[in-house]
Every structure is written in structure tokens, then in C-alpha cells.
Design a protein around this motif. Structure first.
Motif, mmCIF file in Angstrom:
data_model
loop_
_atom_site.group_PDB
_atom_site.id
_atom_site.type_symbol
_atom_site.label_atom_id
_atom_site.label_comp_id
_atom_site.label_asym_id
_atom_site.label_seq_id
_atom_site.Cartn_x
_atom_site.Cartn_y
_atom_site.Cartn_z
ATOM 1 N N VAL A 16 0.836 -1.203 0.000
ATOM 2 C CA VAL A 16 0.000 0.000 0.000
ATOM 3 C C VAL A 16 0.867 1.247 0.000
ATOM 4 N N VAL A 17 1.916 1.247 0.839
ATOM 5 C CA VAL A 17 2.813 2.404 0.924
ATOM 6 C C VAL A 17 3.514 2.634 -0.412
ATOM 7 N N LEU A 18 3.977 1.554 -1.044
ATOM 8 C CA LEU A 18 4.635 1.687 -2.344
ATOM 9 C C LEU A 18 3.680 2.281 -3.365
ATOM 10 N N LEU A 19 2.500 1.721 -3.442
ATOM 11 C CA LEU A 19 1.516 2.158 -4.432
ATOM 12 C C LEU A 19 1.073 3.589 -4.173
ATOM 13 N N ALA A 20 0.701 3.862 -2.917
ATOM 14 C CA ALA A 20 0.215 5.198 -2.577
ATOM 15 C C ALA A 20 1.324 6.239 -2.705
ATOM 16 N N GLY A 21 2.538 5.841 -2.342
ATOM 17 C CA GLY A 21 3.644 6.792 -2.406
ATOM 18 C C GLY A 21 3.955 7.221 -3.825
ATOM 19 N N VAL A 22 4.027 6.259 -4.747
ATOM 20 C CA VAL A 22 4.324 6.586 -6.138
ATOM 21 C C VAL A 22 3.159 7.332 -6.773
ATOM 22 N N GLU A 23 1.919 6.882 -6.501
ATOM 23 C CA GLU A 23 0.746 7.542 -7.070
ATOM 24 C C GLU A 23 0.623 8.984 -6.577
ATOM 25 N N SER A 24 0.973 9.213 -5.304
ATOM 26 C CA SER A 24 0.818 10.550 -4.729
ATOM 27 C C SER A 24 1.702 11.585 -5.405
ATOM 28 N N LEU A 25 2.786 11.140 -6.042
ATOM 29 C CA LEU A 25 3.675 12.078 -6.720
ATOM 30 C C LEU A 25 2.990 12.771 -7.891
ATOM 31 N N ALA A 26 1.999 12.092 -8.481
ATOM 32 C CA ALA A 26 1.323 12.648 -9.649
ATOM 33 C C ALA A 26 -0.090 13.130 -9.323
ATOM 34 N N LEU A 27 -0.492 13.061 -8.042
ATOM 35 C CA LEU A 27 -1.852 13.421 -7.674
ATOM 36 C C LEU A 27 -1.921 14.827 -7.101
ATOM 37 N N SER A 28 -3.035 15.482 -7.350
ATOM 38 C CA SER A 28 -3.309 16.773 -6.727
ATOM 39 C C SER A 28 -3.804 16.538 -5.307
ATOM 40 N N THR A 29 -4.128 17.625 -4.616
ATOM 41 C CA THR A 29 -4.689 17.490 -3.267
ATOM 42 C C THR A 29 -5.991 16.711 -3.294
ATOM 43 N N ASP A 30 -6.836 16.990 -4.291
ATOM 44 C CA ASP A 30 -8.085 16.230 -4.438
ATOM 45 C C ASP A 30 -7.808 14.754 -4.693
ATOM 46 N N GLY A 31 -6.755 14.479 -5.443
ATOM 47 C CA GLY A 31 -6.398 13.104 -5.720
ATOM 48 C C GLY A 31 -5.943 12.367 -4.467
ATOM 49 N N LEU A 32 -5.204 13.055 -3.607
ATOM 50 C CA LEU A 32 -4.767 12.445 -2.349
ATOM 51 C C LEU A 32 -5.964 12.148 -1.447
ATOM 52 N N LEU A 33 -6.922 13.065 -1.407
ATOM 53 C CA LEU A 33 -8.136 12.832 -0.626
ATOM 54 C C LEU A 33 -8.924 11.649 -1.188
ATOM 55 N N ALA A 34 -8.938 11.538 -2.517
ATOM 56 C CA ALA A 34 -9.617 10.409 -3.149
ATOM 57 C C ALA A 34 -8.930 9.090 -2.794
ATOM 58 N N LEU A 35 -7.600 9.112 -2.732
ATOM 59 C CA LEU A 35 -6.841 7.920 -2.355
ATOM 60 C C LEU A 35 -7.192 7.491 -0.934
ATOM 61 N N LEU A 36 -7.281 8.458 -0.029
ATOM 62 C CA LEU A 36 -7.660 8.162 1.354
ATOM 63 C C LEU A 36 -9.094 7.640 1.422
ATOM 64 N N ALA A 37 -9.972 8.190 0.568
ATOM 65 C CA ALA A 37 -11.362 7.731 0.540
ATOM 66 C C ALA A 37 -11.436 6.271 0.096
ATOM 67 N N GLY A 38 -10.619 5.894 -0.896
ATOM 68 C CA GLY A 38 -10.596 4.508 -1.348
ATOM 69 C C GLY A 38 -10.129 3.557 -0.259
ATOM 70 N N LEU A 39 -9.105 3.965 0.507
ATOM 71 C CA LEU A 39 -8.643 3.144 1.622
ATOM 72 C C LEU A 39 -9.704 3.068 2.719
#
Length: 298
Positions: free
Chosen positions: A132-155
Motif C-alpha cells: 500500500v505504501v509503495l503504491l500510494a507513495g508513487v501515485e501521490s507524486l502525480a496526484l493533486s490534493t483532491d487526488g490524495l483525498l480520493a486515495l484516502l477515501a478509497g482506503l
């Protein structure tokens, strides 16, 4: 495992993997609240018709508290969270986040039920969360603030599934079909007030969006539940849980095939690590599931 059961397991994985594809198609036009209300409403109506055909009673008055609990944590809340996450995240990533539910379940059981993992299960938790950390960490590099919130919502949606699973094991409940049918009506009632909190779609949804809602309700909820509970009765809950391993495979496949989603090295690596951690945590050994069972003479 018989060939027919294996084919049903693959079919169920393909259906649930496609649910994230349908979310991505419909959510831009309908928004999370209207989309998921349509999903659970369609599923409730489909299961009601099935209940009439099979002459199955719901007994809602007797089990209403149970249905509301399941409806909240197994449908309404995780569906709404995934709907929000689908506004920013690709279908492939949504399906991968969904696969973390057993890991959250093991963690919650440790703190809430004092079922502390040891040995293999503990290694599985560490492995899964590393994925999860690997996936979220790499994905977060290309995500906006809204994208990070969406990632947390999925978890958070995966955490809801874990809570529902733990609750269903502890609570007095009706049969499997009743759980599916009653929880969908409860989820419909729970999501109804949310429609007043968000604006209705300005334009009439396209045929593609409406078909996606229909597919989510009838195929990915109604029919999928019936297929899943049939597998539980045939194979047992632990063997049926292997669907968790296959959903991300189909989620990634549908996203790449139909939405042209990019599949990077971190997606494949993170998925493999999460599924390995899930296998270790749940105690599933895939080769043993496909060994023929010897009948015992009486």
C-alpha cells in the motif's frame, strides 16, 4: 475445486472488477451520491423480484438493526467513498485499494477483538501495508490534493468492508440471501438523505452513464451477490475469499482495455505485494484450494 466453481469464481471476479470501470464511466455525469443511490436502489429492486420468485421473506422488522448495520458499512458508506474516489482515481487503482480490505480486517481484529496476529499473519500485515505504501507513495507524486483525498477515501472504503466483515461474524443474522436483500434496502434508505445535500445532475445523463448505473445495480450488486453467496455455500467462506485476489487483475485489465489507463511498474509491483500480504494474512494457500478433496466413507 470443481471446474464449474472455478469458472463461477472467475466470472464473479470479472464482474466485481468491472464495477470500478462502471463507476468511472458514470460518476462524472451523476456524481457519487446519485450514482450510488441508483446502484443500491437498482440492486434492492432486483433482489426484491428475486425474493418474490423464490418466495423468500425478508423479516425486516426482526432484523432491521442488523440490516442497517450491514447496509451502512457493507454498501452505503463504502460505495459513496468509492464513488468520490472514482472522480479522481483510475479504475485499476480503485480495484487495488479494494484488495486491502482483509488487511484492515486483521488489523481491526487485533485491536478490537484482541486477536493479535502472529507469525505468518503478522508477516502478511507488514507485507500488505508495504505494498500500500509503495503504491500510494508513487501515485501521490502525480496526484493533486483532491487526488490524495480520493486515495484516502478509497482506503477508507476498504476499512468499511473490513468492519462489515468483522461485524457479520459476530452478529446474529439471517440467511445469506436475506443479508444481501435487507442490506440493500437499508443502504437505499441511508443514501436517500444525501441526495438533498448535493445538487442533482444538471443535464440528462447519457445512455452510457445510465447503462453503467444499471450494470452496477443489477450485475455488480444483485447478480454478483447471488453468485458470491452460492460460492460460499459450495466452497466455504475461506475459498470464496480468493475472489479478493482476482478482482484487481480484472480491474487493471478492464481499465487498460476500455479506458486506456496506463499501467506502470508500481501498479503491478504494488498489486503483487498487496495480494501476497493478503494471502499470508488470511492463511489462504492457493494451491491447496485446487487439490481434489477425498471423500470419507462412513
Amino acid at each position: 475445486m470443481k471446474l464449474s466453481s472455478l469458472l463461477q469464481l472467475i466470472l464473479l471476479s470479472a464482474i466485481w472488477g468491472a464495477s470500478f470501470l462502471f463507476m468511472r464511466i458514470a460518476v462524472p455525469e451523476l456524481g457519487p451520491a446519485w450514482l450510488m443511490f441508483g446502484r443500491v436502489g437498482m440492486a434492492a429492486l432486483f433482489l426484491a423480484l428475486t425474493a418474490l420468485t423464490l418466495k423468500k421473506s425478508l423479516h425486516f422488522g426482526r432484523y432491521k438493526g442488523h440490516y442497517l448495520m450491514l447496509g451502512m458499512f457493507n454498501s452505503a458508506l463504502p460505495f459513496l467513498l468509492y464513488g468520490y474516489a472514482a472522480t479522481e482515481l483510475p479504475a485499476s487503482l480503485l480495484s487495488i485499494l479494494n484488495a486491502t480490505a482483509p488487511l484492515w480486517g486483521a488489523l481491526i481484529s487485533a485491536f478490537y477483538l484482541k486477536h493479535w496476529p502472529t507469525g505468518r499473519a503478522l508477516l502478511g500485515l507488514v507485507t500488505g501495508f508495504a505494498g500500500v505504501v509503495l503504491l500510494a507513495g508513487v501515485e501521490s507524486l502525480a496526484l493533486s490534493t483532491d487526488g490524495l483525498l480520493a486515495l484516502l477515501a478509497g482506503l477508507a472504503a476498504a476499512v468499511c468492508y473490513a468492519i462489515a466483515s468483522i461485524y457479520s461474524k459476530q452478529a446474529k443474522q439471517t440467511d445469506a440471501f436475506g443479508n444481501a436483500h435487507g442490506s440493500m434496502w437499508a443502504a437505499t434508505a441511508i443514501l436517500l438523505p444525501s441526495l438533498w445535500l448535493v445538487p442533482a445532475p444538471v443535464a440528462l445523463p447519457s445512455s452510457g452513464a445510465l447503462l453503467a448505473v444499471l450494470a452496477l445495480g443489477v450485475l455488480c450488486s444483485g447478480i454478483a451477490y447471488l453468485l458470491y453467496f452460492r460460492l460460499v455455500n459450495t466452497l466455504g467462506a475461506m475459498s470464496a475469499l480468493t475472489v479478493t485476489f482476482l478482482i484487481p487483475v480484472f480491474g487493471i485489465f478492464w481499465g487498460a482495455l476500455l479506458l486506456d489507463e496506463h499501467i506502470g511498474w508500481h501498479t503491478l509491483s504494488g498489486t503483487a505485494i498487496i495480494l501476497l500480504g493478503t494471502a499470508l494474512t488470511t492463511g489462504i494457500r492457493l494451491p491447496s484450494l485446487f487439490k481434489p478433496k477425498l471423500s470419507r466413507s462412513s
